[in-house]
Motif scaffolding. Structure first.
Motif, short mmCIF file in Angstrom:
data_model
loop_
_atom_site.label_atom_id
_atom_site.label_comp_id
_atom_site.label_asym_id
_atom_site.label_seq_id
_atom_site.Cartn_x
_atom_site.Cartn_y
_atom_site.Cartn_z
N PHE A 188 39.07 -24.38 -35.49
CA PHE A 188 38.88 -25.68 -34.85
C PHE A 188 39.57 -26.76 -35.65
N ILE A 245 30.76 -23.69 -33.60
CA ILE A 245 31.88 -24.22 -32.83
C ILE A 245 31.88 -23.56 -31.45
N ASN A 249 33.68 -28.17 -28.11
CA ASN A 249 34.28 -28.87 -29.25
C ASN A 249 35.78 -29.08 -29.08
N TYR A 250 36.42 -28.16 -28.34
CA TYR A 250 37.87 -28.23 -28.19
C TYR A 250 38.31 -29.30 -27.18
#
Length: 280
Positions: A188, A245, A249-250
Motif C-alpha cells: 500500500f 489494509i 484503502n486503495y
C-alpha cells in the motif's frame, strides 16, 4: 573550473543517463546495509516501523540529504531541479490549496499532542519528527521530482515522465520490507507513494520550483506520523499489530493520481499557447 564546465555540459547533454546514475547511487546507499547485514526486523513483530527508529535515523538522514544536494550542485542542476529556480506565482495556487488540508491536520494533531502530552519530551519528539520529515521531503523530492523527473522530461512528455518517475518513487519504498515492515502495508505504501509522486510532479510543474512539493511532502508525512503517534496513546485492541489494509484503502492512491494528472493537464494547457485563428 574547466573540469566543472565540461561536467555541466556533459550532464546537460545526457540528462537521462545522469539521472539514472544519481538514482543508482542512492539505491546502492539504501540497499548496502541489507546486502551486508541482511534483513532485520526492527518492528518488534508489529509490521510497522516505529517512530522512535525513524527519529534515531535523523543524523543519517541529514548526511544523505546533504550529500544529494551537494551532488546536484556539483553537476550544475540546482536550477534545473527546481531548488533555486524562480516561483511561478500563477501556478503556486495549486500548492496552496492542495496543502491546506494536510497543514490543518498537522496543526490539529500537533496541538492535541502538545496540550495533552502522552509521554515525556513530547515537544522535542514533535519537533524532531517535523525536522525528519522536512529532510525526507528534501531528499526524496530532489531525487525523484528533481533529478529523475528532470532526466525523463528531457525525453518524454510531462505526463509520461511523471508516471515513470512516480513508479520509481513507489518501488523505492520496497526497501522497508528489509526492516520488517508488513507486506500488505508496504505494498500500500508503494501504491500511495507512486500516487503522491504524480501529484508532486504536478505541483512542481505548476509552481516551477521544487520547494512547494518539498513542503507538501513534509506535511503529508508529518500528518501520517503524528496520527500514528496519537493512536499509540490510545488503549485500543489491534493497534499493537500490523495495520489492516483493504481494497478501500486503495481509493486514496487512485484519487491522488487523478488529482496529480489533473494538475499536470492544467499546467500543459497553461503552457501551451492558444492556436492562432485561421485567416479568411
Amino acid at each position: 573550473m574547466n573540469f566543472l564546465r565540461r561536467l555541466h555540459r556533459l550532464t546537460e547533454s545526457h540528462p537521462l543517463t545522469t539521472a539514472c546514475i544519481v538514482l543508482l547511487i542512492y539505491v546502492g546507499v539504501f540497499a548496502a546495509p541489507v546486502l551486508i547485514y541482511g534483513p532485520i526486523d526492527i518492528t518488534d513483530a508489529t509490521g510497522r516501523l516505529p517512530i522512535e527508529f525513524l527519529l534515531q535515523s535523523l543524523p543519517g538522514q541529514s548526511i544523505v540529504c546533504l550529500s544529494l544536494v551537494l551532488i546536484v550542485a556539483f553537476i550544475g542542476w540546482l536550477r534545473a531541479c527546481g531548488l533555486s529556480s524562480s516561483l511561478d506565482r500563477r501556478g503556486l495556487k495549486w500548492s496552496l490549496w492542495i496543502g491546506a488540508l494536510p497543514l490543518l491536520f498537522v496543526i490539529m494533531l500537533a496541538g492535541s499532542l502538545l496540550t495533552n502530552p502522552p509521554r515525556e519530551n513530547i515537544g522535542q519528539i514533535v519537533t524532531a519528527l517535523l525536522a525528519f520529515n522536512l529532510l525526507v521531503g528534501l531528499f526524496e523530492e530532489t531525487l525523484f521530482r528533481g533529478v529523475v523527473f528532470r532526466g525523463l522530461f528531457a525525453h518524454a512528455n510531462a505526463r509520461n515522465a511523471a508516471l515513470i518517475s512516480a513508479l520509481a518513487f513507489g518501488l523505492f519504498h520496497l526497501i522497508n520490507l528489509a526492516a520488517g515492515q508488513d507486506v500488505p502495508l508496504t505494498l500500500f505504501q508503494v501504491a500511495n507513494a507512486a500516487a503522491l509522486g504524480v501529484l508532486f510532479c504536478g505541483v512542481t510543474l505548476q509552481s516551477g520550483n521544487l520547494w512547494p512539493a518539498i513542503i507538501l511532502h513534509m506535511l503529508w508525512n508529518s500528518y501520517a506520523m503524528l496520527g500514528q503517534l496519537s493512536l499509540e496513546t490510545l488503549d485500543m485492541p489491534g493497534l499493537d499489530g500490523p495495520q489492516s489494509i483493504t481494497a478501500v484503502n486503495y481509493l486514496l492512491p487512485v484519487f491522488l493520481t487523478l488529482l496529480g494528472l489533473l494538475c499536470i493537464n492544467r499546467w500543459e494547457q497553461r503552457k501551451t499557447p492558444p492556436s492562432m485563428p485561421l485567416s479568411h
